[in-house]
Motif scaffolding. Sequence first.
Motif, PDB file in Angstrom:
ATOM      1  N   LEU A  88      34.904  84.685 -24.126  1.00 18.72           N
ATOM      2  CA  LEU A  88      35.881  84.021 -24.997  1.00 18.72           C
ATOM      3  C   LEU A  88      36.905  83.240 -24.176  1.00 18.72           C
ATOM      4  O   LEU A  88      37.307  82.131 -24.571  1.00 18.72           O
ATOM      5  N   GLN A  89      37.322  83.788 -23.059  1.00 23.59           N
ATOM      6  CA  GLN A  89      38.256  83.070 -22.187  1.00 23.59           C
ATOM      7  C   GLN A  89      37.600  81.814 -21.612  1.00 23.59           C
ATOM      8  O   GLN A  89      38.238  80.762 -21.514  1.00 23.59           O
ATOM      9  N   ASP A  90      36.314  81.927 -21.251  1.00 19.01           N
ATOM     10  CA  ASP A  90      35.590  80.751 -20.753  1.00 19.01           C
ATOM     11  C   ASP A  90      35.519  79.670 -21.829  1.00 19.01           C
ATOM     12  O   ASP A  90      35.662  78.471 -21.531  1.00 19.01           O
ATOM     13  N   GLU A 146      38.476  84.183 -35.896  1.00 18.06           N
ATOM     14  CA  GLU A 146      39.688  83.351 -35.926  1.00 18.06           C
ATOM     15  C   GLU A 146      39.834  82.560 -34.630  1.00 18.06           C
ATOM     16  O   GLU A 146      40.175  81.368 -34.657  1.00 18.06           O
ATOM     17  N   LYS A 147      39.560  83.186 -33.514  1.00 19.44           N
ATOM     18  CA  LYS A 147      39.676  82.501 -32.220  1.00 19.44           C
ATOM     19  C   LYS A 147      38.692  81.343 -32.145  1.00 19.44           C
ATOM     20  O   LYS A 147      39.046  80.235 -31.700  1.00 19.44           O
ATOM     21  N   LEU A 148      37.469  81.566 -32.568  1.00 21.49           N
ATOM     22  CA  LEU A 148      36.471  80.496 -32.532  1.00 21.49           C
ATOM     23  C   LEU A 148      36.836  79.351 -33.481  1.00 21.49           C
ATOM     24  O   LEU A 148      36.616  78.175 -33.156  1.00 21.49           O
ATOM     25  N   LEU A 149      37.415  79.688 -34.630  1.00 27.72           N
ATOM     26  CA  LEU A 149      37.858  78.643 -35.550  1.00 27.72           C
ATOM     27  C   LEU A 149      39.005  77.825 -34.944  1.00 27.72           C
ATOM     28  O   LEU A 149      39.038  76.592 -35.080  1.00 27.72           O
ATOM     29  N   ARG A 174      49.052  76.868 -30.462  1.00 27.48           N
ATOM     30  CA  ARG A 174      47.998  77.185 -31.426  1.00 27.48           C
ATOM     31  C   ARG A 174      46.751  77.640 -30.671  1.00 27.48           C
ATOM     32  O   ARG A 174      46.393  77.094 -29.651  1.00 27.48           O
ATOM     33  N   GLY A 175      46.131  78.663 -31.195  1.00 33.27           N
ATOM     34  CA  GLY A 175      44.912  79.170 -30.570  1.00 33.27           C
ATOM     35  C   GLY A 175      45.173  80.246 -29.543  1.00 33.27           C
ATOM     36  O   GLY A 175      44.260  80.786 -28.938  1.00 33.27           O
TER      37      GLY A 175
END
Length: 176
Positions: A88-90, A146-149, A174-175
């Motif tokens: 996810l960090q990548d 939510e993170k991917l959105l 944001r994000g």
Amino acid sequence: ARSIGTVGWQGQATRTGLAASKVSIRNTLKSTMKLTRSQLVALTGVVLLLAAWVTAMFWTFGEMAAAAVSRGQNFQTRIHSTELMSALQDAEIGQRGYIVTGDLKFLAPYNAVNAQIRSDLAELRQQSTSIAASRHLDAIVPLVDEKLLDLAAGIEVRRTKGHDAASAQVLEGRGK
């Protein structure tokens, strides 16, 4: 003829004497090997204690083996969840690289994570054996979605509105 009879009689007497001495020895052994009631109770107690100890040892070894398996599974789950967080960090780094440069090659980590994340979460769910871990996964899934959105929204803003609008979004936090 008489001497043969005497020899036969002596041989018979010898055999009878041996049999009598065997019986005598056997009776002596029985009388010395006889256990008193308290000795028999003590011996039974020792045998039962030994059986209980052996049973407890086997149970303990079984529990130790089960704990080792559980520790191994927990360790694998931790490794997999750490890899998921790193992915996810990548994806976030790739998204920000795209926002800054506009170069599509920066979206490669984002695209890889986006394509793989569902199967990684399913695999993580299969690996988790505890109820607590399942609850944590239930809480993580909406956060990952939510993170991917948010990442997708940032990419879309860069694509449609340009660098300045996407950079403003990043600066607003944001994000995160």
